[in-house]
Design a protein around this motif. Sequence first.
Motif, short mmCIF file in Angstrom:
data_model
loop_
_atom_site.label_atom_id
_atom_site.label_comp_id
_atom_site.label_asym_id
_atom_site.label_seq_id
_atom_site.Cartn_x
_atom_site.Cartn_y
_atom_site.Cartn_z
N PHE A 47 -22.06 4.10 14.34
CA PHE A 47 -23.13 5.08 14.20
C PHE A 47 -22.68 6.32 13.40
CE2 PHE A 47 -24.38 3.21 18.49
CZ PHE A 47 -25.29 2.32 17.93
N PHE A 48 -21.56 6.21 12.70
CA PHE A 48 -21.06 7.34 11.92
C PHE A 48 -22.04 7.71 10.82
CE2 PHE A 48 -16.14 7.30 12.54
CZ PHE A 48 -16.31 7.35 13.91
N LYS A 49 -22.09 8.98 10.50
CA LYS A 49 -22.87 9.41 9.35
C LYS A 49 -22.15 9.02 8.07
CE LYS A 49 -20.98 14.13 9.55
NZ LYS A 49 -21.33 15.57 9.74
N LYS A 50 -22.85 9.03 6.97
CA LYS A 50 -22.30 8.49 5.72
C LYS A 50 -21.08 9.24 5.23
CE LYS A 50 -26.49 6.31 3.88
NZ LYS A 50 -27.32 6.39 5.09
N ASP A 51 -21.01 10.55 5.46
CA ASP A 51 -19.88 11.33 4.95
C ASP A 51 -18.85 11.65 6.03
OD1 ASP A 51 -21.54 13.01 6.37
OD2 ASP A 51 -21.40 14.68 4.95
N ALA A 52 -18.86 10.90 7.12
CA ALA A 52 -17.91 11.15 8.21
C ALA A 52 -16.49 10.83 7.76
CB ALA A 52 -18.26 10.32 9.43
N GLN A 53 -15.54 11.59 8.31
CA GLN A 53 -14.14 11.27 8.06
C GLN A 53 -13.80 9.91 8.67
OE1 GLN A 53 -12.37 15.22 9.53
NE2 GLN A 53 -10.92 14.60 7.96
N ALA A 54 -12.90 9.19 8.02
CA ALA A 54 -12.43 7.92 8.57
C ALA A 54 -11.62 8.18 9.84
CB ALA A 54 -11.57 7.20 7.54
N GLY A 75 -18.29 11.60 34.31
CA GLY A 75 -18.75 12.23 33.08
C GLY A 75 -18.34 11.53 31.80
N ALA A 76 -18.12 10.23 31.84
CA ALA A 76 -17.64 9.53 30.64
C ALA A 76 -18.60 9.67 29.47
CB ALA A 76 -17.38 8.06 30.94
N LEU A 77 -19.90 9.57 29.73
CA LEU A 77 -20.87 9.67 28.64
C LEU A 77 -20.95 11.09 28.07
CD1 LEU A 77 -23.00 8.34 26.85
CD2 LEU A 77 -24.69 8.78 28.66
N PRO A 78 -21.14 12.13 28.88
CA PRO A 78 -21.14 13.48 28.30
C PRO A 78 -19.80 13.85 27.67
CG PRO A 78 -21.32 13.58 30.69
CD PRO A 78 -21.53 12.15 30.31
N TRP A 79 -18.70 13.36 28.23
CA TRP A 79 -17.37 13.59 27.64
C TRP A 79 -17.34 13.04 26.23
CZ3 TRP A 79 -12.70 10.16 27.53
CH2 TRP A 79 -11.50 10.87 27.35
N ALA A 80 -17.82 11.80 26.07
CA ALA A 80 -17.86 11.18 24.74
C ALA A 80 -18.76 11.98 23.81
CB ALA A 80 -18.34 9.74 24.85
N ARG A 81 -19.88 12.45 24.33
CA ARG A 81 -20.79 13.23 23.48
C ARG A 81 -20.10 14.49 22.97
NH1 ARG A 81 -26.99 15.23 24.75
NH2 ARG A 81 -27.25 16.36 22.79
N HIS A 82 -19.41 15.20 23.85
CA HIS A 82 -18.70 16.41 23.44
C HIS A 82 -17.65 16.09 22.37
CE1 HIS A 82 -19.68 19.72 26.49
NE2 HIS A 82 -20.52 18.72 26.78
N ILE A 83 -16.92 14.99 22.56
CA ILE A 83 -15.86 14.62 21.62
C ILE A 83 -16.46 14.28 20.25
CG2 ILE A 83 -14.07 12.90 21.10
CD1 ILE A 83 -13.74 12.65 24.21
N ILE A 84 -17.49 13.46 20.25
CA ILE A 84 -18.14 13.06 18.99
C ILE A 84 -18.70 14.28 18.27
CG2 ILE A 84 -20.10 11.78 18.05
CD1 ILE A 84 -19.57 9.72 20.36
N GLU A 85 -19.30 15.18 19.02
CA GLU A 85 -19.85 16.39 18.40
C GLU A 85 -18.74 17.26 17.81
OE1 GLU A 85 -23.20 19.72 19.48
OE2 GLU A 85 -21.94 18.99 21.11
N LEU A 86 -17.64 17.38 18.53
CA LEU A 86 -16.52 18.19 18.05
C LEU A 86 -15.94 17.60 16.76
CD1 LEU A 86 -14.76 20.67 18.74
CD2 LEU A 86 -13.31 19.16 20.09
N LEU A 87 -15.87 16.29 16.68
CA LEU A 87 -15.31 15.63 15.50
C LEU A 87 -16.31 15.54 14.34
CD1 LEU A 87 -13.28 12.73 17.14
CD2 LEU A 87 -12.45 14.92 16.28
N VAL A 137 -18.69 13.38 13.55
CA VAL A 137 -18.77 12.08 12.89
C VAL A 137 -20.16 11.45 12.99
CG1 VAL A 137 -16.32 11.53 12.98
CG2 VAL A 137 -17.78 10.96 14.94
N PHE A 138 -21.03 12.00 13.84
CA PHE A 138 -22.43 11.56 13.93
C PHE A 138 -23.32 12.64 13.33
CE2 PHE A 138 -22.71 8.60 17.94
CZ PHE A 138 -21.66 7.83 17.47
N ARG A 139 -24.45 12.25 12.79
CA ARG A 139 -25.51 13.22 12.53
C ARG A 139 -26.01 13.75 13.87
NH1 ARG A 139 -29.86 10.59 8.46
NH2 ARG A 139 -31.14 11.36 10.20
N ALA A 140 -26.52 14.96 13.87
CA ALA A 140 -26.99 15.58 15.12
C ALA A 140 -28.08 14.75 15.78
CB ALA A 140 -27.47 17.00 14.86
N ASP A 141 -29.02 14.24 14.98
CA ASP A 141 -30.11 13.45 15.57
C ASP A 141 -29.62 12.10 16.07
OD1 ASP A 141 -29.66 12.60 12.96
OD2 ASP A 141 -31.79 12.33 12.47
N THR A 142 -28.62 11.53 15.40
CA THR A 142 -28.02 10.29 15.88
C THR A 142 -27.37 10.51 17.24
OG1 THR A 142 -27.57 9.57 13.61
CG2 THR A 142 -26.34 8.48 15.36
#
Length: 213
Positions: free
Chosen positions: A29-36, A170-182, A184-189
């Motif tokens: 689900f990475f955005k097109k310009d996400a870092q590898a 909190g595994a799901l919100p933990w993942a959300r925080h990590i993904i947002e910090l990195l 790598v997803f668009r905000a709407d994704t």
Amino acid sequence: MITVYAYVLDTMADWELGFAASELNSGRFFKKDAQAVSFKTVGTTREPIKTMGGLTIIPDLFIEEIVDIGGLNAGDAAVLLLPGANSWNEPKHAAILEIARKFLQHGAIVCAICGATAALANAGLLNDRRHTSNGPGFLEMAAPGYAGQRFYVDEPAVTDGNLVTAGATGALPWARHIIELLDVFRADTLEEWHEYFSTGEAKHFFALMQTLQ
């Protein structure tokens, strides 16, 4: 390049890494310009570990092979994922806690959940950062070295700069925080991904797919 090091240890709580590891490793689900992202499991040795669920994992690396964060190229990022386990009080885990200390000091990202938050607390790494864990009073019980009560936040997951913490549920919100910090997803994704896995409602799955168009 983002290098993600997932620490694996005996009795590791399998589910706690699930959301973060699967999305960061697959990049589906990475955005097109996400870092590898390069995803590596790390152990005290390369000997297999047995998770709480009975799965056997052979680490990709042992601790000494984690790259010196001072040697990363400009623009690179290092992330350390620390899952819960019943074995965090074993002395051999002191080495990864020292790496966590260095990561935090140098701006690399440390993400701990459940029992790993107690390990960080006992090492004094939560004494001056906003954090959470398995509920008020847990860290006082589980970590004699803990002195960060005034920074405790009773939320499923908490980010403070380059530190992300969560409790056992909190595994799901933990993942959300990590993904947002990195980033790598668009905000709407990220929003639709979180809503789908939170609710199971099909409308969020289809909305998630639309964000990838």
